[in-house]
Design a protein around this motif. Structure first.
Motif, short mmCIF file in Angstrom:
data_model
loop_
_atom_site.label_atom_id
_atom_site.label_comp_id
_atom_site.label_asym_id
_atom_site.label_seq_id
_atom_site.Cartn_x
_atom_site.Cartn_y
_atom_site.Cartn_z
N UNK A 81 0.83 -1.20 0.00
CA UNK A 81 0.00 0.00 0.00
C UNK A 81 0.86 1.25 0.00
N UNK A 82 1.97 1.22 0.74
CA UNK A 82 2.88 2.36 0.81
C UNK A 82 3.54 2.65 -0.54
N UNK A 83 3.64 1.66 -1.40
CA UNK A 83 4.29 1.83 -2.69
C UNK A 83 3.36 2.28 -3.81
N UNK A 84 2.05 2.34 -3.54
CA UNK A 84 1.12 2.77 -4.59
C UNK A 84 1.19 4.27 -4.85
N UNK A 85 1.11 5.05 -3.80
CA UNK A 85 1.10 6.50 -3.93
C UNK A 85 1.59 7.13 -2.65
N UNK A 88 0.67 13.11 -0.65
CA UNK A 88 0.54 14.26 -1.54
C UNK A 88 -0.02 13.87 -2.90
N UNK A 89 0.28 12.67 -3.35
CA UNK A 89 -0.15 12.21 -4.67
C UNK A 89 -0.61 10.75 -4.58
N UNK A 90 -1.82 10.53 -4.04
CA UNK A 90 -2.28 9.14 -3.91
C UNK A 90 -2.56 8.49 -5.26
N UNK A 91 -2.43 7.19 -5.29
CA UNK A 91 -2.79 6.39 -6.45
C UNK A 91 -4.29 6.60 -6.72
N UNK A 92 -4.76 6.49 -7.96
CA UNK A 92 -6.19 6.68 -8.24
C UNK A 92 -7.13 5.84 -7.38
N UNK A 93 -6.74 4.62 -7.06
CA UNK A 93 -7.60 3.78 -6.21
C UNK A 93 -7.61 4.33 -4.79
N UNK A 108 -9.49 -3.65 6.82
CA UNK A 108 -9.58 -4.32 5.52
C UNK A 108 -9.09 -3.47 4.36
N UNK A 109 -8.88 -2.18 4.60
CA UNK A 109 -8.58 -1.25 3.50
C UNK A 109 -7.38 -1.66 2.66
N UNK A 110 -6.31 -2.09 3.30
CA UNK A 110 -5.14 -2.52 2.55
C UNK A 110 -5.53 -3.56 1.52
N UNK A 111 -6.21 -4.60 1.95
CA UNK A 111 -6.59 -5.67 1.04
C UNK A 111 -7.55 -5.23 -0.03
N UNK A 112 -8.51 -4.41 0.35
CA UNK A 112 -9.49 -3.92 -0.62
C UNK A 112 -8.80 -3.07 -1.70
N UNK A 113 -7.93 -2.16 -1.28
CA UNK A 113 -7.25 -1.27 -2.22
C UNK A 113 -6.29 -2.05 -3.11
N UNK A 114 -5.53 -2.95 -2.53
CA UNK A 114 -4.55 -3.70 -3.33
C UNK A 114 -5.25 -4.65 -4.30
N UNK A 115 -6.31 -5.31 -3.85
CA UNK A 115 -7.05 -6.21 -4.73
C UNK A 115 -7.73 -5.42 -5.84
N UNK A 152 -14.36 1.76 -5.91
CA UNK A 152 -13.74 0.99 -7.00
C UNK A 152 -14.32 1.41 -8.34
N UNK A 153 -15.62 1.63 -8.40
CA UNK A 153 -16.22 2.08 -9.66
C UNK A 153 -15.71 3.47 -10.04
N UNK A 154 -15.52 4.33 -9.05
CA UNK A 154 -14.96 5.66 -9.30
C UNK A 154 -13.51 5.56 -9.78
N UNK A 155 -12.75 4.66 -9.16
CA UNK A 155 -11.36 4.45 -9.58
C UNK A 155 -11.30 3.91 -11.01
#
Length: 189
Positions: A81-85, A88-93, A108-115, A152-155
């Motif tokens: 999760x730390x490597x996505x964004x 200051x500049x989060x990953x789109x998800x 659960x956020x880590x798993x939801x975002x990474x999946x 997820x639909x927004x991402x």
């Protein structure tokens, strides 16, 4: 004969940085990430690869770090999760989850975002049903499923896909598994 001694250092890349670990190859990746690298995105949940809290990306594919060994991750690219964004500049998800307020306790956020990230890389224009199906093995006990689906639909829109249906009023995931089915995102040793 099982090997208990190290066969030399294990090489892997985590969040774009190359590392070498002098640890047994059967060491679970979650322990290296959290204890050795101090990366707290992946959470230790069930320890069985069932809940998804420990999900990371290995070469862009979602994998459960609690059941993935260093041997499996050796010479591969691991993203947490730390490597996505960044803040200051989060990953789109990540940005979509923030905008949708798709968290309560956050475990659960880590798993939801990474999946979701791994899924959207392969399916940038999913239907709501496809998103539900992709997240079915990630457990959330707080009941933020509607917000998670909305995020997820927004991402997907940020990935360039057109959301094909609305998550408004979407029912919560049941968490039931299809008989005999193993998550496609779980790596095999």
């Amino acid at each position: 004969m099982p090997r208990h001694a190290n066969d030399g250092p294990v090489q892997l890349t985590v969040n774009g940085i190359a590392y070498s670990f002098d640890l047994p190859r059967d060491t679970k990746l979650i322990y290296v990430l959290r204890n050795d690298l101090q990366l707290n995105g992946p959470k230790f949940g069930c320890g069985l690869g069932e809940c998804g809290a420990c999900t990371v990306l290995i070469d862009g594919v979602a994998a459960r770090a609690c059941v993935t060994t260093l041997k499996t991750a050796e010479n591969r690219a691991v993203t947490t999760l730390e490597g996505l964004g960044t803040r200051e500049s989060p990953h789109p998800v990540q940005a979509a989850f923030i905008a949708a307020q798709a968290a309560q306790c956050g475990y659960c956020l880590n798993g939801m975002i990474m999946t979701a990230t791994a899924f959207l890389l392969r399916h940038p224009a999913p239907t709501l049903e496809q998103v539900r199906h992709a997240l079915r093995y990630n457990l959330c006990r707080c009941g933020t499923h509607v917000e998670i689906l909305r995020a997820v639909m927004s991402a997907a829109e940020a990935f360039g896909g057109a959301a094909s249906d609305s998550p408004e009023g979407a029912p919560t995931a049941s968490g039931e598994r299809d008989a005999g089915e193993r998550p496609e995102s779980q790596p095999h040793d």
